[in-house]
Design a protein around this motif. Structure first.
Motif, PDB file in Angstrom:
ATOM      1  N   ASN A  66      -1.330   3.456 -11.447  1.00 40.76           N
ATOM      2  CA  ASN A  66      -0.071   3.686 -10.739  1.00 40.76           C
ATOM      3  C   ASN A  66       1.126   3.205 -11.552  1.00 40.76           C
ATOM      4  OD1 ASN A  66      -1.291   4.883  -8.508  1.00 40.76           O
ATOM      5  ND2 ASN A  66      -1.530   2.943  -7.423  1.00 40.76           N
TER       6      ASN A  66
ATOM      7  N   ASP B 105      -0.132  -0.818  -4.798  1.00 31.39           N
ATOM      8  CA  ASP B 105      -1.421  -1.473  -4.606  1.00 31.39           C
ATOM      9  C   ASP B 105      -2.503  -0.437  -4.291  1.00 31.39           C
ATOM     10  OD1 ASP B 105      -3.316  -3.445  -4.373  1.00 31.39           O
ATOM     11  OD2 ASP B 105      -2.539  -4.280  -2.503  1.00 31.39           O
ATOM     12  N   GLU B 106      -3.751  -0.819  -4.483  1.00 33.40           N
ATOM     13  CA  GLU B 106      -4.894   0.035  -4.151  1.00 33.40           C
ATOM     14  C   GLU B 106      -5.935  -0.824  -3.438  1.00 33.40           C
ATOM     15  OE1 GLU B 106      -5.315   3.312  -4.387  1.00 33.40           O
ATOM     16  OE2 GLU B 106      -3.280   3.552  -5.201  1.00 33.40           O
TER      17      GLU B 106
ATOM     18  N   ARG C 157      -7.061   0.809 -11.068  1.00 39.00           N
ATOM     19  CA  ARG C 157      -6.326   1.769 -10.230  1.00 39.00           C
ATOM     20  C   ARG C 157      -4.853   1.388 -10.127  1.00 39.00           C
ATOM     21  NH1 ARG C 157      -9.531   4.066  -4.967  1.00 39.00           N
ATOM     22  NH2 ARG C 157     -11.345   4.921  -6.051  1.00 39.00           N
ATOM     23  N   MET C 158      -4.582   0.103  -9.937  1.00 36.50           N
ATOM     24  CA  MET C 158      -3.199  -0.347  -9.870  1.00 36.50           C
ATOM     25  C   MET C 158      -2.479  -0.057 -11.182  1.00 36.50           C
ATOM     26  SD  MET C 158      -3.810  -3.920  -7.776  1.00 36.50           S
ATOM     27  CE  MET C 158      -2.089  -4.418  -7.663  1.00 36.50           C
TER      28      MET C 158
ATOM     29  N   GLU D 259      -7.797  -0.439  -0.853  1.00 35.66           N
ATOM     30  CA  GLU D 259      -9.020   0.063  -0.227  1.00 35.66           C
ATOM     31  C   GLU D 259     -10.241  -0.239  -1.091  1.00 35.66           C
ATOM     32  OE1 GLU D 259      -7.515   3.521  -2.708  1.00 35.66           O
ATOM     33  OE2 GLU D 259      -6.675   1.953  -1.445  1.00 35.66           O
TER      34      GLU D 259
ATOM     35  N   SER E 167       0.817  -1.201   0.000  1.00 40.57           N
ATOM     36  CA  SER E 167       0.000   0.000   0.000  1.00 40.57           C
ATOM     37  C   SER E 167       0.859   1.264   0.000  1.00 40.57           C
ATOM     38  CB  SER E 167      -0.907   0.015   1.238  1.00 40.57           C
ATOM     39  OG  SER E 167      -1.580   1.260   1.346  1.00 40.57           O
TER      40      SER E 167
ATOM     41  N   ARG F  55     -10.222  -2.302  -8.883  1.00 39.42           N
ATOM     42  CA  ARG F  55      -8.946  -2.259  -8.155  1.00 39.42           C
ATOM     43  C   ARG F  55      -7.772  -2.345  -9.120  1.00 39.42           C
ATOM     44  NH1 ARG F  55      -7.021  -6.554  -3.432  1.00 39.42           N
ATOM     45  NH2 ARG F  55      -4.856  -5.807  -3.247  1.00 39.42           N
TER      46      ARG F  55
END
Length: 276
Positions: free
Chosen positions: A230, A133-134, A226-227, A136, A87, A223
């Motif tokens: 990044n 990582d994402e 989102r990863m 949440e 995270s 998820r």
């Protein structure tokens, strides 16, 4: 009049050619980013995956020697960044551990972030690993399982039976195959297809009646989108990025990378074998 028109047309054509040449020169001056996705099984299995199995001991002398060799081969690819499935909120903690590792004050735990990520970063002369990582957001499957309990017990029995078969297969592999062979499986396109197929197996649950299955599937892709964002942030032009993540993530991240026209993929499988 015709001469003037011809002159203007020729001038415009010349400008267009010059612009194209300039754009091509700029493009060729900076190579596109290269991304190497490394699908993993979790070395220190937290038991959170639906498909559960025992895990090979990566801390044996034989496996430690293999990981030393693997890290050396990966570092030789000259990565500019190593991204790990941790995270971003914990980045400071990982930075401190990495500094301690470089100073000889930190013994690497069995988690792959340390066993591969820290090793590669050190050999490549990097300042550390980057958490991407994402967690949440993630696979929000409980509403789907609640729906199956109430309305579709057949679908629940089907997916539970599938989990059982896959868990038994992974137990067999973890107890009989080498670490190199297991990593090859974690990066095999056929295994990616099996992984993504699990979500399609339940995708129709509640279709037309709340779409609990499709919403659960979408939450997992959410998820991973989102990863991947990044990864895109790190993989600027000219960068060479190594990404360590569970195979359930890389199965999807590979699909996104394959259609990303600003980044190219490097295949980790050519680095997995060695005489170490």
């Amino acid at each position: 009049m015709r001469l003037s028109v011809r002159f203007r047309a020729a001038s415009v054509a010349s400008l267009l050619c010059l612009s194209a040449f300039t754009a091509a020169s700029v493009t060729s001056a900076v190579a596109p980013a290269r991304v190497m996705l490394i699908g993993m099984f979790h070395f220190a299995n937290p038991g959170r995956d639906m498909v559960k199995s025992g895990v090979i001991d990566v801390m044996t002398p034989t496996n430690q020697a293999y990981l030393d060799g693997l890290a050396a081969r990966l570092a030789a690819s000259e990565p500019t960044d190593v991204l790990a499935e941790c995270s971003p909120a914990d980045q400071e903690k990982y930075d401190q551990r990495y500094d301690d590792y470089l100073a000889g004050r930190y013994e690497l735990p069995s988690n792959e972030t340390y066993q591969i990520g820290f090793r590669v970063a050190k050999l490549a002369g990097l300042r550390g690993v980057t958490c991407f990582d994402e967690d949440e957001v993630g696979w929000d499957a409980q509403p789907m399982f609640d729906y199956m309990d109430a309305h579709d017990t057949h679908a629940k029995q089907d997916i539970e039976a599938r989990f059982k078969v896959l868990s038994a297969e992974q137990d067999r592999e973890q107890s009989s195959l080498s670490l190199a062979q297991l990593l090859h499986l974690a990066n095999d396109p056929s295994r990616d297809a099996i992984n993504k197929g699990l979500y399609l197996r339940t995708n129709a649950v509640g279709a037309g009646d709340g779409f609990a299955g499709a919403d659960a599937s979408a939450s997992w892709w959410h998820r991973n989108f989102r990863m991947y964002a990044n990864i895109q942030k790190a993989a600027a032009p000219g960068r060479r990025v190594i990404v360590l993540a569970g195979q359930g993530h890389t199965a999807i991240l590979r699909d996104l990378l394959a259609v990303d026209d600003r980044r190219s993929a490097d295949d980790v499988r050519v680095y997995l074998d060695g005489t170490d």
